[in-house]
Design an enzyme around this catalytic site. Structure first.
Site, PDB file in Angstrom:
ATOM      1  N   ASN A  45       5.730  -9.652  13.563  1.00  0.00           N
ATOM      2  CA  ASN A  45       7.090  -9.830  14.075  1.00  0.00           C
ATOM      3  C   ASN A  45       7.368 -11.312  14.246  1.00  0.00           C
ATOM      4  OD1 ASN A  45       9.555  -8.969  14.923  1.00  0.00           O
ATOM      5  ND2 ASN A  45       8.885  -8.332  16.964  1.00  0.00           N
ATOM      6  N   TYR A  69       1.345 -12.574  20.063  1.00  0.00           N
ATOM      7  CA  TYR A  69       1.311 -11.168  20.493  1.00  0.00           C
ATOM      8  C   TYR A  69       0.735 -10.271  19.389  1.00  0.00           C
ATOM      9  CZ  TYR A  69       3.250  -6.785  22.480  1.00  0.00           C
ATOM     10  OH  TYR A  69       3.430  -5.523  22.991  1.00  0.00           O
ATOM     11  N   LYS A 102      -2.561  -7.914  19.375  1.00  0.00           N
ATOM     12  CA  LYS A 102      -2.445  -6.460  19.236  1.00  0.00           C
ATOM     13  C   LYS A 102      -3.153  -5.958  17.975  1.00  0.00           C
ATOM     14  CE  LYS A 102      -0.164  -5.623  23.048  1.00  0.00           C
ATOM     15  NZ  LYS A 102      -0.776  -4.870  24.146  1.00  0.00           N
TER      16      LYS A 102
END
Ligand code: NAD
Length: 467
Positions: free
Chosen positions: A367, A373, A377
């Site tokens: 993203n 992040y 993840k």
């Protein structure tokens, strides 16, 4: 968090406008309530010739007291053996009004690509008969465990079929593929029940592998976690709060953990579910020892650990300061590894233990603005996959959920347009609820889910991103 668009298109006038203008029409999804049956409607069971999974599926349906019909002789034979009370259903003689809450098809008998036609034979006359919030479930053999390349090819083809069905079925229905390894037929119960039931409301287009494991214990399916102790990090709000409430509903004693700044919220949640609380910052060097000392002294060990605590610190990479990277990585990934290492070192995870970690669709699809992040993840997915054999040796499991757009404070803070796109870009055309993530974690945590290890299941309504 409220989804005003969904509320509007579900009014009588809104429905007509949305249909005529071609706007997305999200339906209100069925969600599970204690005491509800696994499937509230008829299940149609079918099978390709020579399959090995119709019989275990029929047994699960019989145990769950499902109302069933069978679509062919193979399924009829399986139903009889399993003492499933089912009458035959003939597509040619079917009435207009015949509808099914679930279609379950055993495709494990498909040995080469020509036999994939069996999918068409079963689903062509039935797919438009699936009810609102219905279920389509295909059972197969993991390609890597097939006897020949031709069989592996055909079994791998099932993925494309199921993912497309998920995008075609409407009205909140979902589609999944469950690969059951030879010898793991007795491990099907918890997974088939989960995917048949409204507990899997926001899960669609997923491929799950069930492996051989120790025989699952006899369970009270309403409270499968009775007598278990579960630690949930970040339990004071959002998804963590839902996880704590759901595991407690399923019978667990929940130890909720959160940072001291959220002490009063955490205490409220754990008081309401008759659990206990632990205040800690998981990135503190002493945190693993503090957590494990608590679990040892108060509970002599732990059965379930849910790594839910996580943060975002968004910025495009060129603008991201070092702190945004290091603080986030420590909370979202490294702290979990440290707690996991200490857990194994001190041998406090009881036999049949379950570790579940919360990843994200960002970790799968990537993203913009989330390099930190998404790295963290994707890292937890790596942790799950690499640690699965270590946990298997201890008859324990480690799995991950990857939520898509979930209605929480985190997503409510997004700019309007980004939020609206995030909500609609999935097969169910709506955001999920924290409880949808929690139900998936409860399925992983079940003592009957020993055959589910090293898996990543997306709770994203079949997001179009990273599919
Ligand atoms: P949230 O911010 O509402 O809750 C996160 C919780 O983690 C908070 O209670 C917070 O205090 C706790 N926490 C943060 N840092 C901590 C630390 N150092 N020590 C102990 N506790 C700490 O977020 P949420 O939306 O409920 O998200 C929960 C998890 O789900 C996160 O891992 C998040 O990345 C993931 N997730 C959320 C979404 C979504 O749509 N909301 C989507 C994908 C993944």
């Amino acid at each position: 968090m409220s989804d005003r668009y969904s509320q509007l298109v579900n009014t009588p006038v809104g429905k007509i406008i949305a249909k005529n203008v071609g706007l997305p029409q999200p339906v209100q999804l069925d969600r599970w309530r204690p005491g509800q049956p696994v499937v509230a409607g008829e299940v149609l069971l079918g099978a390709a010739l020579g399959g090995r999974l119709a019989a275990p599926a029929a047994r699960v349906l019989a145990d769950a007291r499902a109302r069933a019909r069978t679509a062919d002789d193979e399924a009829g034979k399986a139903a009889k053996e399993a003492k499933l009370d089912a009458s035959a259903w003939d597509a040619a003689a079917a009435g207009e009004g015949d509808r099914f809450k679930a279609l379950v098809f055993d495709a494990s008998g498909i040995k080469d690509s020509t036999q994939l036609r069996e999918l068409w034979v079963f689903f062509h006359p039935t797919i438009r008969r699936v009810e609102r919030s219905g279920r389509v479930i295909v059972l197969g053999t993991p390609p890597e465990e097939c006897a020949s390349p031709k069989e592996a090819t055909a079994q791998r083809a099932l993925e494309g079929f199921v993912r497309s069905v998920g995008k075609e079925v409407r009205k909140g229905a979902t589609a999944q593929l469950i690969y059951v390894a030879p010898g793991a037929e007795n491990q099907l119960d918890s997974t088939l029940r989960f995917f048949l039931s409204p507990r899997s409301a926001y899960v669609s287009g997923q491929v799950v592998r069930v492996a051989a494991a120790e025989d699952p214990p006899e369970l009270d399916w309403e409270r499968p976690l009775t007598g278990k102790v579960a630690l949930v990090t970040g339990a004071s709000r959002g998804i963590g709060e839902a996880i704590a409430r759901t595991l407690a509903r399923d019978g667990a004693h929940v130890v909720g953990l959160d940072v001291p700044a959220l002490a009063s919220d955490l205490e409220r949640v754990t008081r309401e579910i008759r659990g206990s609380h632990l205040l800690a910052d998981i990135t503190d060097p002493d945190a693993p020892a503090q957590i494990l000392d608590h679990l040892e002294s108060e509970h002599e060990g732990v059965d379930v650990i849910v790594h839910n605590a996580g943060v975002t610190r968004d910025k495009t990479l060129g603008r991201m300061d070092e702190e945004r990277w290091t603080v986030l990585m420590d909370i979202n990934l490294t702290a979990q590894e440290r707690i996991g290492d200490a857990l194994l070192e001190r041998d406090l995870l009881r036999k049949g233990g379950r570790v579940v970690t919360v990843s994200s669709m960002s970790g799968i699809a990537g993203n913009a603005g989330q390099t930190n992040y998404a790295t963290s993840k994707a890292g937890v997915i790596g942790m799950v996959q690499s640690m699965a054999p270590v946990f298997a040796e201890k008859q324990a499991t480690i799995n991950a959920v990857a939520p898509g757009f979930i209605e929480t404070q985190m997503t409510a803070a997004m700019p309007f347009a980004t939020r609206e796109i995030g909500r609609r870009l999935n097969s169910l055309a709506q955001g999920g609820k924290p409880v949808d993530v929690a139900e998936t974690i409860a399925w992983f945590a079940s003592p009957a889910s020993g055959g589910i290890n090293g898996q990543v299941v997306r709770v994203c309504g079949q997001s179009l991103l990273g599919a």
